[in-house]
Design a protein around this motif. Sequence first.
Motif, short mmCIF file in Angstrom:
data_model
loop_
_atom_site.label_atom_id
_atom_site.label_comp_id
_atom_site.label_asym_id
_atom_site.label_seq_id
_atom_site.Cartn_x
_atom_site.Cartn_y
_atom_site.Cartn_z
N ASP A 50 1.16 -1.18 -0.02
CA ASP A 50 0.06 -0.37 -0.06
C ASP A 50 0.67 1.58 -0.48
N HIS A 51 0.53 2.08 0.12
CA HIS A 51 0.61 3.68 -0.23
C HIS A 51 2.08 3.26 0.89
N SER A 360 -5.50 8.24 -8.43
CA SER A 360 -4.38 7.57 -8.55
C SER A 360 -4.52 6.09 -8.31
N LEU A 363 -2.13 1.96 -7.69
CA LEU A 363 -1.23 2.20 -7.00
C LEU A 363 0.17 1.48 -7.65
N ASN A 390 5.89 1.30 -9.16
CA ASN A 390 5.35 2.19 -8.20
C ASN A 390 4.60 3.77 -8.87
N ASP A 392 2.04 5.55 -8.74
CA ASP A 392 1.50 6.08 -7.40
C ASP A 392 2.26 7.47 -7.44
N MET A 477 -7.85 1.33 -6.69
CA MET A 477 -7.79 2.04 -5.24
C MET A 477 -9.42 2.79 -4.99
#
Length: 494
Positions: A50-51, A360, A363, A390, A392, A477
Amino acid sequence: MMISVILIYVVLFLLSVQFLNLQWKSRGFPPGPIPFPIIGSIWWIKFRADHGSLKKLAETYGNICTLWMGHRPVMVLYGFQAVKNGLANNSEDVSGRLQTYVFNKMAQGKGILMSNGLIWKQQRNFGFGTLRKLGMGNKGMERGIQTEAHYLVEFFKEKNGEAVDPSFPIVHAVSNVICAVVFGHRFSLEDKNFRQLMEAYNWIVAFGNSHFYYICEVFQWAAEHLPGSLQKTLLSRDFVRSFVRQEIKSHREKGRTGEPEDFIDFYLDQIEKTKNVPNSTFDEDNMVQAVFDLFLGGSETTATTLRWALLYMLVYPDIQEKVQKELDTVLSPSHVICYEDRKKLPYTYAVIHEILRFSSIILITIPREAVKDTTILGYHIPKGTLIMANIDSTLFDPAYWETPHQFNPGHFLDKDGNFVTREAFLAFSAGHRICPGETMAKMEFFIIFCSLLQKFKFTVPEGVKKINTDFIFGSTMKPHPYKLCAIPRWVTQC
């Protein structure tokens, strides 16, 4: 008792040997968390890319670092320069697609998204070419998008300003665009098979970036023999394939009626043309998987982005007002939105691109594989290494965006208010594996978004104090479920 002790020592010895072997193999690769036997170093990001975890990974080890999926190295690219260098500058070197246990179960190496080598080259080139052909002429995809935009406008019109969740009607409209392109016809909201098709895709997407997916990849025996998410995903896959094969059968029974009108028509012609060509990969199995891929790549992403678009119009009513002012100034209320209008609507087009950037929704890219030894940012990358970009991080890179964490359409406008492109805008990925439906997605997004804002003012339902702009983590997302009110702007028309 002695045998048990001996077995424990043997297991510990073998694990120690594997551990040391992993440390030896990791020499020369970019830095990263220490890999352990069986689980590698995926544990570092808690099996969830994840982020926060990817940002922390980059802060700790740099914009190019290494994770280990079991005994397999995965190079993680973070930030615009690393992603661009890794995917675009060495595009052909990293054009392979990761072949994993689950991916093989889902696609068997066929179609466009998960294939490699000759199959991928032939299917991808045919797919790109056919989508271009279907975008031209009287029966082009623009007309199909305008039709779905009209039905979506009618849906909101019938609600008379009442609070409504826009999710399903948006998914229905976007999916019908793909249906028109692939099958040559649309489906009604009441069609049970179509609803089941959408449910099947929703399940597949939800599984794609769940903990269960990673567990299935690492513990394949358990995934194979135990009931659970993978089995339900494979049943969903089988339903989609059966649905597509039925459409192919209908096309064959209908016979040719002149020029090809949809993707299946073109593919059936291609099968006929290449039936005596050596090494041709055009057959029904590849056609079914190619259609599967078009749906997966073309409906989920665009529908999710449109849901974000309307949510942002609720959050930023001043921006919604500016878009509508530009639409009113340039176009008449009765004008049917077409893609060519984007050239006369720079602010609106900038807002659309900012929605794509700020939401975004993808991801990371589906992992790619180095098809030969190559070099990325000074590191020697052996053939077979996986590359995970990535995306994002490119859209929020502070070195390339003035206010990366603010919703700012000015990112895509020059000082004179003209629309400008940005090199760090990689929402559709980069290199040989760039999204083949980028043009179609942009056309859909523009026509549907402008059609809705031309007709309605979107407001927050009465009593709603706070709008949730957090995302639901997954393969895409998504925004949390929400409701809105669509207030007609032109009483004589709406």
